[in-house]
Each structure stands twice: as structure tokens, then as C-alpha cells.
Design an enzyme around this catalytic site. Structure first.
Site, PDB file in Angstrom:
ATOM      1  N   ARG A  11       0.843  -1.212   0.000  1.00 46.67           N
ATOM      2  CA  ARG A  11       0.000   0.000   0.000  1.00 46.67           C
ATOM      3  C   ARG A  11       0.877   1.261   0.000  1.00 46.67           C
ATOM      4  NH1 ARG A  11      -3.352  -3.420   3.348  1.00 46.67           N
ATOM      5  NH2 ARG A  11      -2.632  -2.550   5.335  1.00 46.67           N
ATOM      6  N   LYS A  42     -10.769  15.694   5.702  1.00 43.24           N
ATOM      7  CA  LYS A  42     -11.942  15.347   4.888  1.00 43.24           C
ATOM      8  C   LYS A  42     -12.946  14.502   5.663  1.00 43.24           C
ATOM      9  CE  LYS A  42     -12.984  12.023   2.181  1.00 43.24           C
ATOM     10  NZ  LYS A  42     -12.901  10.940   1.184  1.00 43.24           N
ATOM     11  N   LYS A  88     -16.573  19.530  -1.532  1.00 42.00           N
ATOM     12  CA  LYS A  88     -16.268  18.436  -2.474  1.00 42.00           C
ATOM     13  C   LYS A  88     -17.567  17.753  -2.889  1.00 42.00           C
ATOM     14  CE  LYS A  88     -13.597  14.155  -2.857  1.00 42.00           C
ATOM     15  NZ  LYS A  88     -12.341  13.477  -2.585  1.00 42.00           N
TER      16      LYS A  88
HETATM   17  C1  5MM Z   1     -10.504   7.605  -2.046  1.00 40.16           C
HETATM   18  O1  5MM Z   1     -11.779   7.096  -1.724  1.00 40.16           O
HETATM   19  C2  5MM Z   1     -12.487   7.710  -0.635  1.00 40.16           C
HETATM   20  C3  5MM Z   1     -13.334   6.680   0.047  1.00 40.16           C
HETATM   21  O2  5MM Z   1     -12.623   5.860   0.820  1.00 40.16           O
HETATM   22  P1  5MM Z   1     -13.420   4.854   1.789  1.00 40.16           P
HETATM   23  O3  5MM Z   1     -14.725   4.524   1.125  1.00 40.16           O
HETATM   24  O4  5MM Z   1     -12.518   3.696   1.887  1.00 40.16           O
HETATM   25  O5  5MM Z   1     -13.605   5.591   3.073  1.00 40.16           O
HETATM   26  C4  5MM Z   1     -13.562   8.670  -1.128  1.00 40.16           C
HETATM   27  O6  5MM Z   1     -14.142   9.407  -0.079  1.00 40.16           O
HETATM   28  C5  5MM Z   1     -13.026   9.619  -2.117  1.00 40.16           C
HETATM   29  O7  5MM Z   1     -12.222  10.563  -1.474  1.00 40.16           O
HETATM   30  C6  5MM Z   1     -14.121  10.360  -2.858  1.00 40.16           C
HETATM   31  O8  5MM Z   1     -15.278   9.597  -3.060  1.00 40.16           O
HETATM   32  C7  5MM Z   1     -13.584  10.759  -4.193  1.00 40.16           C
HETATM   33  O9  5MM Z   1     -13.075   9.615  -4.838  1.00 40.16           O
HETATM   34  P2  5MM Z   1     -13.553   9.320  -6.317  1.00 40.16           P
HETATM   35  O10 5MM Z   1     -12.934   7.991  -6.660  1.00 40.16           O
HETATM   36  O11 5MM Z   1     -15.056   9.298  -6.275  1.00 40.16           O
HETATM   37  O12 5MM Z   1     -13.001  10.467  -7.123  1.00 40.16           O
END
Ligand code: 5MM
Length: 336
Positions: free
Chosen positions: A44, A134, A217
Site C-alpha cells: 500500500r 476530509k 467536495k
Molecule cells: C478515495 O476514496 C475515498 C473513500 O474511501 P473509503 O470509502 O474507503 O472511506 C472517497 O471518499 C473519495 O475521497 C471520494 O469519493 C472521491 O473519490 P472518487 O474515486 O469518487 O473520485
């Protein structure tokens, strides 16, 4: 300008965006298993440090959202992750929610948890280098969803989170994600996303959050993935701007979209059009997870020692997104 406002605008300055590398171990394991790589702490961090040390970071990425495991890891050279990011010109951010759980009273919906003990955790994250955070609320669209209960309780949690984060001198990213899953129309997505975002800001104001030190966001406005009535990218861009203009207070400095399951190119093209049509004062940039990492992960999985090849792919993606955040992307640049 407040200190928080300076941080928020620095992260999104000049077309820069955010790399959302905050997959929890469960999600990261799914991502790695999908390309047949074993999900160990070593693998990771190896994938992540390959991206974090890439040239595209300096040119395009103003901030990286990390998961708790990653912010506490060291790279293969023994360097702290927050120090590597700072060397690359990027700020370290941290996901501080503890995940979306079943909402009591509406079991098909989710409420994001993590407020207990948050103030203490935030102080620790600040000490180890985090400057922004976040929290993601997640909502699904069906005939009756998101319910008032889900909209109100997630907004309340997001507001309490944001107030605590600012108290610790960090910038909160407020992420209310209305999911793409389902057969709803783009109009339904527009209406429901508008209600969700408006309620979030009502609660942020109630909790005395300084809106000049917040990054929103949100999702873009799209028809559900199973809908037969998909809309054009131009319509997505126009509806997304209309929704944000009507729902987000002017003081908010920046909006960084999530990709939500769109392909890399679709997420880039939509962001580009949003910036071409942008007639607001908001910076409109990206905070992509999958749409920044998918191709790089696929390439890396074939040979996890191919750092340069993986970085070339990531750099291209980051460059395309940064061009899109300035309305300067084109399909020719994409393909060259
Ligand atoms: C990177 O993925 C984040 C979610 O992680 P977990 O579900 O494991 O907590 C997610 O919050 C992400 O930051 C946002 O959805 C934006 O990611 P995408 O892939 O939708 O651009």
C-alpha cells in the site's frame, strides 16, 4: 485573508487539485485485489509513495488526502509521508471520519460516524503535519431517498466536524456525495443534490464555521448510471454550475469535485467544460481518487518495481486534470 482561506486557496491555486488517496484499508484492498496485487502495508505504501514522489505532484497536486495508516507510515527511504509531500510542494490532508454506517430509523441509508474523540485526534494529526481534513457524507437517490432524516443528520455531522477542524486550524473539506448509482434522471440528481448542499451550508452557518476556510467536495450533476436518459457533458457542466450557484454561499473559496465512478476522461472532460462555462467566483477544481489513480494502478500492478512507468501515467492524468481545472484541456492533448 484568514489563515484558513490562504490554505484553501493554496491547495487549489493555478489549476492545482487534490489527490484523494484516502482509501481505507478495506477499499484499498479491493482496489489492489482487482489488479491481483496482495494488500499488505508494504504494497500500500509502495504504490502511494510512487505517486507522491512523482513530478506531476509538484506541478499539479496542491494537497493529498491520506488515510490514518498512510500518514503514520514511512516511505522506503525512511521519510515521513507528510515530509515527502511537503518536499513535493503539496499539503498533507487526512480523512477523519470513521466511515458510513447504517442509519438507525432508515436502514437503507447511511450516516457517517467519527465525531467522538475527534478534537483530540485532530490535534494529533496537526502535530504530524496535516493541514486539511476530509469527511464524506453519502446519500443515495431513490424515489424516497435521500430522506429528510439522512439529509439532516449528515449535515449536522458535517457541520460539527467542520467546526472542530477549524478550531484546530485546519481546513475542512466538506464532502456530501450523492451517488451515481440508480436509474434516476439528471433533473432528480440536480434537485436532490441542491437540497443536500443547501442543508449542509445551513448547518455550517449554524455551527459558526468560517466559510472562507472551507473546500466543498460535491458530485457533478449526472443521470444515474442505469438511466436510459443520459445527458451530454455540456448539460452536466451547465447543470452542475447552476446547482452550485444556487446552493453554495459566495464566501466559499473553492470547490473540488469527486469523480464518483466516472471514467478518467469523462471526469476530466466534464471538469474542463465546467471551467469553460464557469461564471462564478468559485475556483472549480478536482479532488479525484479513482479518476487520478486507475490507469497508474493498472500499470503498476504488472510490475510493482516500474516506478518511472507508473509515474509517467500518473503525471499525464494529473496534468490533464490541471488543464481541465483551467478550462484548457482538449482531446488532442489527452491523446498525445
Ligand atoms: C478515495 O476514496 C475515498 C473513500 O474511501 P473509503 O470509502 O474507503 O472511506 C472517497 O471518499 C473519495 O475521497 C471520494 O469519493 C472521491 O473519490 P472518487 O474515486 O469518487 O473520485
Amino acid at each position: 485573508m484568514s489563515e484558513l482561506n490562504k490554505i484553501a486557496t493554496k491547495i487549489l491555486d493555478n489549476g492545482k487539485g487534490i489527490l484523494a488517496a484516502d482509501e481505507s484499508t478495506g477499499t484499498m484492498t479491493k482496489r489492489l485485489q482487482s489488479v491481483n496485487v496482495e494488500s499488505t502495508p508494504e504494497n500500500r505504501i509502495l504504490f502511494r509513495e510512487t505517486l507522491f514522489s512523482s513530478k506531476g505532484m509538484t506541478d499539479c497536486i496542491g494537497g493529498v488526502i491520506l488515510f490514518d495508516e498512510t500518514i503514520n507510515q514511512k516511505t522506503n527511504d525512511g521519510e515521513k509521508v507528510s515530509e515527502l509531500l511537503s518536499k513535493m510542494g503539496s499539503l498533507a490532508g487526512i480523512k477523519v471520519d470513521t466511515g458510513a454506517k447504517q442509519l438507525a430509523g432508515s436502514p437503507k441509508e447511511k450516516i457517517t460516524e467519527g465525531l467522538d474523540g475527534l478534537r483530540e485526534r485532530l490535534k494529533e494529526y496537526y502535530k504530524i503535519g496535516a493541514r486539511f481534513t476530509k469527511w464524506r457524507g453519502v446519500y443515495n437517490i431513490t424515489k424516497d431517498c435521500p430522506s429528510k432524516l439522512s439529509i439532516d443528520s449528515n449535515a449536522h455531522a458535517l457541520a460539527r466536524y467542520a467546526a472542530l477542524v477549524q478550531e484546530c486550524n485546519m481546513v475542512p473539506i466538506v464532502e456530501p456525495e450523492v451517488l451515481m448509482d440508480g436509474n434516476h434522471s439528471a433533473d432528480e440528481c440536480f434537485n436532490k443534490t441542491s437540497v443536500v448542499i443547501k442543508k449542509c451550508f445551513k448547518d455550517l452557518i449554524l455551527h459558526k464555521v468560517d466559510l472562507t476556510g472551507v473546500i466543498l467536495k460535491p458530485n457533478m450533476i449526472l443521470a444515474g448510471t442505469e438511466s436510459k436518459n443520459q445527458i451530454s457533458n455540456e448539460e452536466t457542466a451547465k447543470l452542475t454550475i447552476k446547482c452550485l450557484k444556487e446552493s453554495v454561499p459566495n464566501e466559499v473559496p473553492g470547490i473540488a469535485f469527486l469523480s464518483g465512478g466516472q471514467s478518467e476522461v469523462q471526469a476530466t472532460e466534464n471538469l474542463n467544460l465546467i471551467n469553460k462555462f464557469n461564471d462564478t467566483n468559485f475556483i472549480m477544481s478536482y479532488s479525484y481518487g479513482r479518476a487520478l489513480q486507475q490507469s497508474a494502478l493498472k500499470h503498476w500492478s504488472k510490475d510493482i518495481k516500474d516506478i518511472k512507468g507508473t509515474q509517467m501515467i500518473f503525471d499525464h492524468r494529473a496534468k490533464m486534470c490541471t488543464l481541465a481545472a483551467q478550462g484548457k484541456w482538449s482531446i488532442n492533448l489527452e491523446n498525445n
